[in-house]
Each structure stands twice: as C-alpha cells, then as structure tokens.
Design a protein around this motif. Sequence first.
Motif, PDB file in Angstrom:
ATOM      1  N   SER A 150      -5.086   0.963  -2.332  1.00 40.14           N
ATOM      2  CA  SER A 150      -4.764   0.491  -0.985  1.00 40.14           C
ATOM      3  C   SER A 150      -5.971  -0.169  -0.355  1.00 40.14           C
ATOM      4  O   SER A 150      -5.859  -1.212   0.297  1.00 40.14           O
ATOM      5  CB  SER A 150      -4.335   1.649  -0.091  1.00 40.14           C
ATOM      6  OG  SER A 150      -3.273   2.327  -0.651  1.00 40.14           O
ATOM      7  N   TYR A 151      -7.129   0.459  -0.536  1.00 39.07           N
ATOM      8  CA  TYR A 151      -8.331  -0.107   0.060  1.00 39.07           C
ATOM      9  C   TYR A 151      -8.601  -1.493  -0.523  1.00 39.07           C
ATOM     10  O   TYR A 151      -8.903  -2.433   0.210  1.00 39.07           O
ATOM     11  CB  TYR A 151      -9.538   0.800  -0.171  1.00 39.07           C
ATOM     12  CG  TYR A 151     -10.803   0.189   0.371  1.00 39.07           C
ATOM     13  CD1 TYR A 151     -10.996   0.086   1.736  1.00 39.07           C
ATOM     14  CD2 TYR A 151     -11.774  -0.329  -0.482  1.00 39.07           C
ATOM     15  CE1 TYR A 151     -12.121  -0.502   2.252  1.00 39.07           C
ATOM     16  CE2 TYR A 151     -12.912  -0.926   0.026  1.00 39.07           C
ATOM     17  CZ  TYR A 151     -13.085  -1.010   1.397  1.00 39.07           C
ATOM     18  OH  TYR A 151     -14.192  -1.612   1.898  1.00 39.07           O
TER      19      TYR A 151
ATOM     20  N   ARG B 158      -4.733   8.578   3.855  1.00 40.41           N
ATOM     21  CA  ARG B 158      -5.597   7.389   3.897  1.00 40.41           C
ATOM     22  C   ARG B 158      -4.849   6.111   3.555  1.00 40.41           C
ATOM     23  O   ARG B 158      -5.092   5.076   4.170  1.00 40.41           O
ATOM     24  CB  ARG B 158      -6.783   7.578   2.942  1.00 40.41           C
ATOM     25  CG  ARG B 158      -7.805   8.510   3.548  1.00 40.41           C
ATOM     26  CD  ARG B 158      -8.999   8.704   2.665  1.00 40.41           C
ATOM     27  NE  ARG B 158      -9.617   9.978   3.006  1.00 40.41           N
ATOM     28  CZ  ARG B 158     -10.302  10.720   2.156  1.00 40.41           C
ATOM     29  NH1 ARG B 158     -10.449  10.333   0.899  1.00 40.41           N
ATOM     30  NH2 ARG B 158     -10.821  11.854   2.540  1.00 40.41           N
ATOM     31  N   TYR B 159      -3.920   6.175   2.586  1.00 42.09           N
ATOM     32  CA  TYR B 159      -3.219   4.926   2.248  1.00 42.09           C
ATOM     33  C   TYR B 159      -2.364   4.475   3.420  1.00 42.09           C
ATOM     34  O   TYR B 159      -2.171   3.281   3.639  1.00 42.09           O
ATOM     35  CB  TYR B 159      -2.394   5.079   0.956  1.00 42.09           C
ATOM     36  CG  TYR B 159      -1.138   5.898   1.087  1.00 42.09           C
ATOM     37  CD1 TYR B 159      -1.182   7.275   0.978  1.00 42.09           C
ATOM     38  CD2 TYR B 159       0.094   5.290   1.311  1.00 42.09           C
ATOM     39  CE1 TYR B 159      -0.044   8.033   1.101  1.00 42.09           C
ATOM     40  CE2 TYR B 159       1.241   6.028   1.430  1.00 42.09           C
ATOM     41  CZ  TYR B 159       1.172   7.412   1.333  1.00 42.09           C
ATOM     42  OH  TYR B 159       2.298   8.148   1.456  1.00 42.09           O
TER      43      TYR B 159
ATOM     44  N   ARG C 134      -1.918   4.953  -3.447  1.00 43.55           N
ATOM     45  CA  ARG C 134      -3.231   5.425  -3.897  1.00 43.55           C
ATOM     46  C   ARG C 134      -4.301   4.878  -2.992  1.00 43.55           C
ATOM     47  O   ARG C 134      -4.287   3.705  -2.624  1.00 43.55           O
ATOM     48  CB  ARG C 134      -3.470   4.983  -5.335  1.00 43.55           C
ATOM     49  CG  ARG C 134      -2.665   5.828  -6.301  1.00 43.55           C
ATOM     50  CD  ARG C 134      -3.205   5.781  -7.692  1.00 43.55           C
ATOM     51  NE  ARG C 134      -4.635   5.580  -7.805  1.00 43.55           N
ATOM     52  CZ  ARG C 134      -5.219   5.171  -8.928  1.00 43.55           C
ATOM     53  NH1 ARG C 134      -4.493   4.906  -9.983  1.00 43.55           N
ATOM     54  NH2 ARG C 134      -6.526   5.013  -8.979  1.00 43.55           N
ATOM     55  N   GLU C 135      -5.231   5.752  -2.646  1.00 41.05           N
ATOM     56  CA  GLU C 135      -6.205   5.364  -1.648  1.00 41.05           C
ATOM     57  C   GLU C 135      -7.049   4.176  -2.110  1.00 41.05           C
ATOM     58  O   GLU C 135      -7.207   3.199  -1.392  1.00 41.05           O
ATOM     59  CB  GLU C 135      -7.099   6.556  -1.324  1.00 41.05           C
ATOM     60  CG  GLU C 135      -8.042   6.275  -0.182  1.00 41.05           C
ATOM     61  CD  GLU C 135      -9.380   6.945  -0.377  1.00 41.05           C
ATOM     62  OE1 GLU C 135      -9.445   7.933  -1.128  1.00 41.05           O
ATOM     63  OE2 GLU C 135     -10.363   6.464   0.211  1.00 41.05           O
TER      64      GLU C 135
ATOM     65  N   ARG D  18     -14.546   2.006   4.628  1.00 39.31           N
ATOM     66  CA  ARG D  18     -14.211   3.023   3.640  1.00 39.31           C
ATOM     67  C   ARG D  18     -14.900   4.382   3.829  1.00 39.31           C
ATOM     68  O   ARG D  18     -14.214   5.408   3.874  1.00 39.31           O
ATOM     69  CB  ARG D  18     -14.466   2.504   2.234  1.00 39.31           C
ATOM     70  CG  ARG D  18     -13.705   3.374   1.269  1.00 39.31           C
ATOM     71  CD  ARG D  18     -13.468   2.752  -0.039  1.00 39.31           C
ATOM     72  NE  ARG D  18     -12.663   3.662  -0.824  1.00 39.31           N
ATOM     73  CZ  ARG D  18     -12.689   3.694  -2.143  1.00 39.31           C
ATOM     74  NH1 ARG D  18     -13.455   2.863  -2.798  1.00 39.31           N
ATOM     75  NH2 ARG D  18     -11.939   4.535  -2.787  1.00 39.31           N
TER      76      ARG D  18
ATOM     77  N   TYR E 141      -4.499   2.445   5.745  1.00 35.79           N
ATOM     78  CA  TYR E 141      -4.674   1.040   5.355  1.00 35.79           C
ATOM     79  C   TYR E 141      -3.400   0.240   5.604  1.00 35.79           C
ATOM     80  O   TYR E 141      -3.458  -0.931   5.995  1.00 35.79           O
ATOM     81  CB  TYR E 141      -5.110   0.945   3.885  1.00 35.79           C
ATOM     82  CG  TYR E 141      -6.498   1.483   3.673  1.00 35.79           C
ATOM     83  CD1 TYR E 141      -7.579   0.903   4.323  1.00 35.79           C
ATOM     84  CD2 TYR E 141      -6.737   2.580   2.871  1.00 35.79           C
ATOM     85  CE1 TYR E 141      -8.859   1.398   4.173  1.00 35.79           C
ATOM     86  CE2 TYR E 141      -8.018   3.087   2.705  1.00 35.79           C
ATOM     87  CZ  TYR E 141      -9.073   2.489   3.363  1.00 35.79           C
ATOM     88  OH  TYR E 141     -10.328   2.986   3.226  1.00 35.79           O
TER      89      TYR E 141
ATOM     90  N   PRO F 188      -7.252  13.041   2.942  1.00 31.10           N
ATOM     91  CA  PRO F 188      -6.973  12.191   1.772  1.00 31.10           C
ATOM     92  C   PRO F 188      -5.530  11.708   1.701  1.00 31.10           C
ATOM     93  O   PRO F 188      -5.288  10.534   1.400  1.00 31.10           O
ATOM     94  CB  PRO F 188      -7.287  13.107   0.586  1.00 31.10           C
ATOM     95  CG  PRO F 188      -8.209  14.138   1.125  1.00 31.10           C
ATOM     96  CD  PRO F 188      -7.921  14.291   2.578  1.00 31.10           C
TER      97      PRO F 188
ATOM     98  N   CYS G 247       0.832  -1.207   0.000  1.00 27.38           N
ATOM     99  CA  CYS G 247       0.000   0.000   0.000  1.00 27.38           C
ATOM    100  C   CYS G 247       0.864   1.254   0.000  1.00 27.38           C
ATOM    101  O   CYS G 247       0.547   2.245  -0.652  1.00 27.38           O
ATOM    102  CB  CYS G 247      -0.909   0.034   1.230  1.00 27.38           C
ATOM    103  SG  CYS G 247      -2.149  -1.238   1.246  1.00 27.38           S
TER     104      CYS G 247
END
Lengths: 123, 493
Positions: free
Chosen positions: B30-31, B110-111, B26-27, B98, B114, B107, B21
């Motif tokens: 990663s999610y 966020r990665y 990237r969010e 999420r 995760y 923002p 991740c």
Amino acid sequence: MIEPGLYNYWIVVFLMMAGLYVVVARGNLIKKLVGLNVFQASVFLLYITMGKVEGGTAPILAEGVTVYSNPLPHVLILTAIVVGVATTALGLALVVRIQEAYGSIEEDELEEKDERDERKLRS
Amino acid sequence: MITSNLPALQVVVPLLAGPLCVLLRREDVSYAIALLASWASFAMSILLLMAVLENGPISFAFGGWEPPWGIEYRIDSVNAYVLLIVAAIGAIVITYARPSVAYEIEPQRRYLFYTAYLLCLAGLLGVTITGDAFNVFVFLEISSLSSYVLISLGRDRQALTAAYRYLIFGTIGATFYLIGVGLLYQTTGTLNMADLAERVSTVTDSRTVRVAFAFMAVGLAMKAALFPLHIWLPNAYAYAPSVVSVFLAATATKVSVYLLLRVYFTIFGTPFAIQTMGLGDALMPLAILAMFVGSAVAIFQPDIKRMLAYSSVAQIGYMVLGIGIATTVGLTAGILHLFNHALMKGALFMAMGCVFYRLGSVRLEAMHGIGKTMPWTMGAFVVGGLSLIGVPATAGFVSKWYLILAAFERDWWWAAVLVLLSSLLAIIYVWRVIEVAYFRPPSDSAATAAEAPSVMVVPMWVLAGANVYFGLDTRVSVGVAQQAAKSLMDGGV
C-alpha cells in the motif's frame, strides 16, 4: 394563503430549519446525526421539487407525450443521497467508537471527561 | 494520447490507487502504491501548469460529452497553481509518512490509512480541477469523508470526538453549498461554471441568486474554517495523526479558499460579489478578527500542534483579507499566501511529527532542551516559524508584503498596521517554543532523544528550504499568483 405551487418549498424550509435546530440544540450524538439527516433530506426534496414540470410525465420517450419532467436534478440528488448515506454510516461508526472510548455519547459528558484529562496533563 | 488525457488522469490515478490498497491489504505494498500515485500526480500537475502557462486554459470534456452538457474539467492559471500546491504537498508528505505512520497507527489499520490518504488527495485534486459546480460537491465530500477517517485514526480518544465534530460541520457546510448550487440551477438551468458565469450575470437582481450566493459563501467559509466558523479545526488538527495534520493543514483549507475564490469571482463575477453583495465589507472584519483571535489563542496553547492549528485560523484570516481587499494586488497576496502558508505550515507540522516520533508528545513541557538533541528538526521549526512571522528572506514575508501593498493601494493604512500587529503575536507564540527548545535544560525524555530518521528529516527540510527559496526568488510564485489574480478579476474562467 400559501400558493399550492409553493407548498413543497414551505416543507423544505420547515425540514431544513428543524434539522439544523436538532443538530445545534441536542447534545446526544445520535440525535445530532438524525437532525443532520433531516436537514439533508430537505435539500433532496428541494432538488426533486425543482425538477417537476407541470403536466409533465416521467422522462421516458413515449408516443403522444411532449412534456417531460426534468430528470437532471433527480439524478443529481441520487448522488447526493449516496453521499448522505456514506456520511451517516461514517458518523454512526464514529459514535460507536466514541461510546467504546468514553462510555458516553452525551456531548456535555464528553467535554467534561476531556477537560479532566487536560487538567491531569497540566498538573 | 497521454498528454491529452492528463486532466482526467490527475484525479483518476489516486482515485483508483486508493481502492487498490484495500484489495491488497498489505502495508508495504500500500505504501509503495501511495508513494507512486502521489508522485505521479505531482508530475502531472507540473506538466499541466506548464501547458496552461504556455497555451492558455485547457478544457477536457469527460466521455466526449461537450460542455456545458457533459462534465468539464477546466484548468486555467488559478487552479493549475492550486493543483500544483496540493499535489506537491501530497507527494512530499507521503515520502515523509512511513516511520510516523508506523509509530502512530496500529499495523492492521495502516493500509486503510494509505487508502484514505489517496482518496483524500483525489478529492482535493478533483475539487480543484473540475469546471462543474455539482461535481465540486461530490469531490468535496470524497475528500471530507476520507479526512474524517484520517483524523479518527489519531491515538487519543479526543481524535474521535474531533472527527465527529468535523463531520457535523463539514456536512452542514457541504450541504449549504449544495443548496446554493440547486438555487443557481433553478434560475439558470446549468451547472457548468463558465456557463453559469455567463447566465448569472443576466439575472443578478433576483432574490434566488442572492440567496444562492449567501448559502455558498457561508457553506464554503465553514469548510475553509473562516472565523467564527473555525471551531472544528483546532481539535481536528491537534489530535489527528501527525502525517494527517501536515497534509490537511497544508492542503484542505487551501482548496476551500480556492473554491471561495472560484465561486465569488468566476461564477458570480466581481461586480456582483463586491458591489451588489458587499463581499469585501463582510470579509474584512472577519478576516481581521481571525488574525487576532487565532494568534492570541495560539499563545496560550500548551500543545504545540494545537497552537499551530490556531495559528492556521489566523493565517486563513490573511488569505481572506487579501480576498476582501478585492483588488488585483489583494487577490495576488491572498493566492500567494495560500501557497506560502502551505509551505510553512507543512514544515512546522512535519517538525512536530518528528518530535512526536521521538518523544511521544508535542506538549511544551516535554520539549525542554529538545533543540540540542534534535537540531535538524528544531532547525526546520525555526525556519518555518520565521516564515510564519514574516521575517524578510522567507516566503511569509513576501505574501505579507503584498498584503500591505494592497492595503496601501486602497489607502487602508489601518489594515496594514493590523497585519503588522498580528504578526507580533506570531512572534510571541513561535518564541515560546524556541525558548523552551533551546534555552532550557533538557527534560529526561528530550535528553535521550535522537534525531528523527532521515526519511522524515529530508522532506521536512525540502519544505523548510522552499520557505527560504521562495522568500528570495519570487519570480515563479508571485508571477503565477499575479496571473491568476488577474484572470479572476477579469471574470474569465
């Protein structure tokens, strides 16, 4: 009289207590981290001491040597040192963020500010 | 090939997915990775539990180095059960995460959320699965360091001080454990748990072993937030992002309690822990104090996440009470409550996550009349709350039932009475929320609130439903807990 063989352990106990005392008694967040480091260092020393074999050399195969120190505790403590470094780094990073958010790193001042916030929320 | 490597993959998959991740940054990617890795871990934990129940304990030698020299992963009915709890909660929480993460975390971070989440999951799974006492320390620190990061991502500045305090406490606790392991190594020359168990029983009258026991017991009690070492917990759970509160409340302290069981009963053995060291006598008063103080303080909290955190302190008391009773039934109750508490606290904290998502606050005064505008969310809260109190036909009832049975079995009727009395306190603090949510005219923010998105509501109701399901059908949960308790009492690994 302290037996010379136990000398290291006395140092371990002293450092352990000194470190814990600093963590508990000091209000400055950086000093607390220093105390935590001293405390951890005492444990490193404990492990390193227990690996020592009297008359043993470094654990590298060589001719004419039969007694070696025990390398395992040393290797274990290498891992623990890495963990300790990571903890310290994270702790210091948090202190920087706390300084930015509160403008202080003294525990009592932080608590005061938190209480003021809480009172504002309640009223 | 895959099946024989399952024990390793269980930990390695989330452990490698985490750094991935960070590389991708990237969010959304990663999610996706976190979702995939968590569900894969869940699937693997189910396979492992089935394999263990069918063929007995699994031993996995890392790198082909035979135990006791190499690091061994050893899975028996006890930790297969805990693995399943952790992995299941991990998968359900990430499915729910999420929208909540998008709402609460900036923002660009966020990665990293995760990443830390996956590392924390890997650490918790690692602590549970490993059969090596030093390896436990390493995984313990992996999970702790990542949970400090997770907590510090909270929106209020108090999250930072809470994370810092947890860092100090967690490090002292883990270092105490490390000292204990060192002293044990000094006397026995081994780190493998099964090997330790064998050799410790021959040297139990040495002071070094006793001191090691004390260090490990106190260190792990700190990690498990056993009263009075719980003071890091309320703020950490209250100010962490909602998703983190759900995840940590449902897993982290459970893993520490599991580790306590492992150390007391497997490494040191029941006779030494209970008779020589008087473990039961030491744990009983602490557990009872935790039950009452935790619940009593919870009643006065205006912030509901904080209230739930104090309630967790009380619930850990019930688990430890089961351990302190120190019979097979007592341990069954303790292990069962470990499972059931993960279900109820998971559902309750998820409900608070949904409320926060819509209202931006989980304080009591903001939640007036919220039951009318967010019926599903508050419905799940009510189910979780009933389970927390221990109303029949919920999971919480089953574990308290076994706890009371265990107390009666030892003729400790007073312990049974205290369990019931402290449950009354739980009624008070759950009722405060229900009253405000259903019987007060809606506040401005609550009147305009809509139900949370279904990505959040569905996982929440899966957990709430599980509370009811495991309250009615106890074959699986009680069966496995009984088997686990029996194997711990017999001293087998």
